[in-house]
Structure formats: structure tokens, C-alpha cells
Motif scaffolding. Sequence first.
Motif, PDB file in Angstrom:
ATOM      1  N   ILE A   1      20.529   6.756   4.417  1.00  0.00           N
ATOM      2  CA  ILE A   1      19.594   6.038   3.796  1.00  0.00           C
ATOM      3  C   ILE A   1      17.931   6.516   4.286  1.00  0.00           C
ATOM      4  O   ILE A   1      18.093   7.528   5.408  1.00  0.00           O
ATOM      5  CB  ILE A   1      19.282   4.575   4.356  1.00  0.00           C
ATOM      6  CG1 ILE A   1      19.336   4.394   5.844  1.00  0.00           C
ATOM      7  CG2 ILE A   1      20.030   3.655   3.683  1.00  0.00           C
ATOM      8  CD1 ILE A   1      19.097   2.869   6.463  1.00  0.00           C
ATOM      9  N   HIS A   2      16.960   6.422   3.617  1.00  0.00           N
ATOM     10  CA  HIS A   2      15.731   7.144   4.005  1.00  0.00           C
ATOM     11  C   HIS A   2      15.002   6.641   5.344  1.00  0.00           C
ATOM     12  O   HIS A   2      15.232   5.824   5.705  1.00  0.00           O
ATOM     13  CB  HIS A   2      14.804   6.597   2.835  1.00  0.00           C
ATOM     14  CG  HIS A   2      13.517   7.412   2.711  1.00  0.00           C
ATOM     15  ND1 HIS A   2      12.163   6.876   3.361  1.00  0.00           N
ATOM     16  CD2 HIS A   2      13.264   8.538   2.439  1.00  0.00           C
ATOM     17  CE1 HIS A   2      11.315   7.781   3.102  1.00  0.00           C
ATOM     18  NE2 HIS A   2      11.869   8.858   2.549  1.00  0.00           N
ATOM     19  N   ALA A   3      14.142   7.885   5.864  1.00  0.00           N
ATOM     20  CA  ALA A   3      13.814   7.564   7.226  1.00  0.00           C
ATOM     21  C   ALA A   3      13.029   6.278   7.171  1.00  0.00           C
ATOM     22  O   ALA A   3      12.865   5.599   8.335  1.00  0.00           O
ATOM     23  CB  ALA A   3      12.886   8.907   7.189  1.00  0.00           C
ATOM     24  N   SER A   4      12.392   5.924   6.142  1.00  0.00           N
ATOM     25  CA  SER A   4      11.452   4.773   6.381  1.00  0.00           C
ATOM     26  C   SER A   4      12.256   3.397   6.720  1.00  0.00           C
ATOM     27  O   SER A   4      11.846   2.640   7.037  1.00  0.00           O
ATOM     28  CB  SER A   4      10.672   4.610   4.976  1.00  0.00           C
ATOM     29  OG  SER A   4      11.660   4.562   3.752  1.00  0.00           O
ATOM     30  N   MET A   5      13.446   3.510   6.227  1.00  0.00           N
ATOM     31  CA  MET A   5      14.388   2.324   6.323  1.00  0.00           C
ATOM     32  C   MET A   5      14.803   2.239   7.978  1.00  0.00           C
ATOM     33  O   MET A   5      14.803   1.354   8.461  1.00  0.00           O
ATOM     34  CB  MET A   5      15.423   2.139   5.471  1.00  0.00           C
ATOM     35  CG  MET A   5      15.174   2.174   4.227  1.00  0.00           C
ATOM     36  SD  MET A   5      16.399   2.449   2.901  1.00  0.00           S
ATOM     37  CE  MET A   5      17.096   0.869   2.568  1.00  0.00           C
TER      38      MET A   5
ATOM     39  N   GLY B   1       0.870  -1.128   0.105  1.00  0.00           N
ATOM     40  CA  GLY B   1       0.071   0.029   0.083  1.00  0.00           C
ATOM     41  C   GLY B   1       0.969   1.349  -0.116  1.00  0.00           C
ATOM     42  O   GLY B   1       0.386   2.197  -0.521  1.00  0.00           O
ATOM     43  N   SER B   2       2.258   1.322   0.398  1.00  0.00           N
ATOM     44  CA  SER B   2       2.958   2.527   0.441  1.00  0.00           C
ATOM     45  C   SER B   2       4.306   2.048   0.532  1.00  0.00           C
ATOM     46  O   SER B   2       4.675   0.884   1.482  1.00  0.00           O
ATOM     47  CB  SER B   2       2.539   3.359   1.640  1.00  0.00           C
ATOM     48  OG  SER B   2       3.745   3.433   2.438  1.00  0.00           O
ATOM     49  N   ALA B   3       5.136   2.632  -0.074  1.00  0.00           N
ATOM     50  CA  ALA B   3       6.623   2.129  -0.270  1.00  0.00           C
ATOM     51  C   ALA B   3       7.319   2.481   1.221  1.00  0.00           C
ATOM     52  O   ALA B   3       8.072   1.766   1.758  1.00  0.00           O
ATOM     53  CB  ALA B   3       7.232   2.959  -1.041  1.00  0.00           C
TER      54      ALA B   3
HETATM   55  C1  LIG Z   1      14.391   6.509  -1.002  1.00  0.00           C
HETATM   56  C2  LIG Z   1      12.963   6.353  -0.553  1.00  0.00           C
HETATM   57  N1  LIG Z   1      12.327   5.318  -0.169  1.00  0.00           N
HETATM   58  C3  LIG Z   1      10.979   5.045   0.198  1.00  0.00           C
HETATM   59  C4  LIG Z   1      10.168   6.256   0.062  1.00  0.00           C
HETATM   60  C5  LIG Z   1       8.730   6.195   0.485  1.00  0.00           C
HETATM   61  O1  LIG Z   1       7.897   6.169  -0.871  1.00  0.00           O
HETATM   62  P1  LIG Z   1       6.569   6.432  -0.857  1.00  0.00           P
HETATM   63  O2  LIG Z   1       6.237   8.161  -0.946  1.00  0.00           O
HETATM   64  O3  LIG Z   1       6.056   5.912  -2.121  1.00  0.00           O
HETATM   65  O4  LIG Z   1       5.753   5.904   0.308  1.00  0.00           O
HETATM   66  C6  LIG Z   1      10.652   7.444  -0.236  1.00  0.00           C
HETATM   67  C7  LIG Z   1       9.862   8.831  -0.288  1.00  0.00           C
HETATM   68  O5  LIG Z   1      10.149   9.950  -0.402  1.00  0.00           O
HETATM   69  C8  LIG Z   1      12.166   7.629  -0.710  1.00  0.00           C
HETATM   70  O6  LIG Z   1      12.836   8.792  -1.104  1.00  0.00           O
END
Ligand SMILES: Cc1ncc(COP(=O)(O)O)c(C=O)c1O
Length: 384
Positions: free
Chosen positions: A130-134, A99-101
Motif C-alpha cells: 500500500i501507498h506511503a500515505s496510508m 486538499g490532497s489525496a
Molecule cells: C495509491 C496512491 N494514493 C494516494 C496518492 C496521493 O495522491 P496525491 O498525489 O493526489 O496526493 C498517490 C500518489 O502518488 C498514490 O499513488
Amino acid sequence: MNLLKSYSQCLAKLQNEGLYRECAKHLTSEYKINLDFSTTDYMSLGQNPTLKTKVISALQKFGTGACGSRLLAHTTGIVDVLENAISDAKNTQAAMVFGSAFALNTTVIAALLNNEVLGETPIVFADKFIHASMIAGVQLSKAKMLRYKHLDLEHLETLLKRYKNYKNPKFILSETLFSVDGDFVDFAGITHLASKYGAFLYLDEAHEIGLYGDKGYGMSVNYSNKIDLVMGSFSKGLASFGGYLATSSLIKNYLVNKCSSFIYSNALPSYVVAASYHSWRLIPALDKQRKKIKSLALTLREHLKAKGFDIKNSNSHIVPIVLKNPEKTIQLRDLLRLDGIAVSAFRPPSVPTNSSRLRIAINAKHTKENILFLIDRLCHHLNV
Ligand SMILES: Cc1ncc(COP(=O)(O)O)c(C=O)c1O
């Protein structure tokens, strides 16, 4: 209430430090933006007529919401077609759509780092940027996290060597194209280190997909047997919404059983999946656009460098302009808005302290004149 006072003090502090965030203005607001370097619709597919027609027909056929999770409700099947298309293109056994990356990164990483399943506390070696989501995924787990200097594989190897004799499972996390620096990971180098030290390699290609690699399907395609999992987003170069990952069948089966956002969140509506699928199918035909974006990005980078701007080591369509000071960054973004130009501003904690920046993102609709106009306005505002 004390609690509200604490939130309000927090906001006041952010304002004082020039770090207060607000939603971006509408493109049609008082600024009359007519040149957009802020969108991540890199391939300019968001208004593609064929795509829109396909999405409308999926909406009419399947309705608005999925109204059920992938595990419980019977889906329309289009998501399986998309997953097959992704695993075919990525040369992997399996793929999954989320549903969301952001949620994908957070919950897949947390699931992989499950120390009850692994029997030991995992050790994560993560690029500093690395991105906040990781990072959120690692924080949800009990793993030990070590950060290596951005793209510095010598530093990564030093850390891997230090833990070489530890039995703990090892994971390496990196983006393939860094979202606010615009530089690429060394695929050959990082895959070599992952196999040399027996680490699970997890890569995020959110900003690369659609633009780089064979047929635009990402550079990981050439290393698919050396990467344990590569994930990406549909919300950038593919102009849709949601996330995907490509991996082995075993890891997919594990995630179907253990990944919280896959299990406990609703499936994406079919019309969104249709947008992702038809966009995915369109990507190989866009060589001309890819060539144009790369050539414009090169022009932009060379002009900016010649004028003395700090664009870090960008060698892609994402070009940062580092101004360091957060207030100055916001001021310049606002001055550009008055010129009708939209750019994104990044300040800490999205970027390290003293590295606030504008991010210029080139897309397929831009022209050389647009680039020269942007440079002209930047130079004018900064007296360069
Ligand atoms: C490197 C990276 N990974 C993951 C995401 C998350 O992607 P989404 O906005 O499609 O949830 C982002 C969003 O900015 C991102 O820059």
C-alpha cells in the motif's frame, strides 16, 4: 553543526547506494522529451480545451485562493456540487473533497484508527504494497499493523482468523489498482473477507479512477454497499488536484469533526475544484479513450513479456519493468530520455529492495507507433 553533518551523511549514503533522489527534469530541458510515459494524466485531460475554459471562468468568478477552511470560511458552494456528483456516481450516502489525496489518506486513516473513540486498539491488516500515505496514517495512530503478502487474500484470511476472537476493531487497507505494480485487488474476495470478519474496508482507487469500472467511475461502484470507504485522487486520471472519498453519512460527519487535515487546512481554491468537477463530469463520455488505453496497454505488456522483460503481474495501463538494480534503472531511464522518451524510475524505499523498476504509464494520447518505438529503444539499450 552536528545536525547538518547527520543530514549530509544521510545524503552521501543514499548516493553510495544508488538511491539518491532528485526532481525530474523539465520535459523541455536538454533532453527534448516528446514521448511521455511518466505522466499520470492517463485520460489526457490536462490540456482539454473545454476543461480549461471552465477553469478560467471559475478563476475569474471566484478568484485565486479559498482563504479559509471548509469549517470556518463560507465557500463558493462548488465543492458541495462536486461532493454530490461523487456520492451519486459512487452510490454512497456521502462524499468529501480534501486538499490532497496524500493528506486525506494519512489523516483520515489516523482519525478512523482513534483508539480513544474506539475504546480498543484497532488492528490493521494492510497489503504489503500500500501507498506511503496510508502507512503514514497507521503510524500516526496507536493501531497494531499486520502486513499481508501483496494481493494474497489467503494470507489476509489467515491473519484475520488469528485475530477473529479479539474484540479490537479491525480494518483492511488496500489499493484497488496498485500504483507501481499495475495489478488489481480481487474486489469480490476482499469485500467477502471484510464482511466475514467484520472489518472496516478502506480502499484507495487513486490510479483507477477515470479508467475502469462503469462509466470510468471505478470498479468499487459495483461493491458500494460492501466497502466502508473508497478514496481517490483528482491528480491522476482526472488531471486536477486534491483528493476525494466516498462513504456513509455517519463516517463523513465523524471525519468533519475528527479529521485533522479537513479541519485545520484551507479549502481548495474554487478553480481547482472546478477542474475536478468538470473533469468528473467528462469521464463517462470517454469510453473510446478507455478502450484505446486498454488495447495499447495489452500490446505493450504482450510485447514486453515476449521479449522476456519482468513486468510482474501487471494487467492494466501501469506497466512496471523490473530491473532490480537501482543504478541500472536510473541509467536506463536516462538513456531513454536521450531518445526523447520520459518514463518514471522507482527505487527502494518506494519499492522493495532488489525490485527497482521503470514504470510505463499509458495515456489516451499514445499511439501504437509510440509503444513500438519505446519497446525498440528498450531492447536496443538492454541488448535484447
Ligand atoms: C495509491 C496512491 N494514493 C494516494 C496518492 C496521493 O495522491 P496525491 O498525489 O493526489 O496526493 C498517490 C500518489 O502518488 C498514490 O499513488
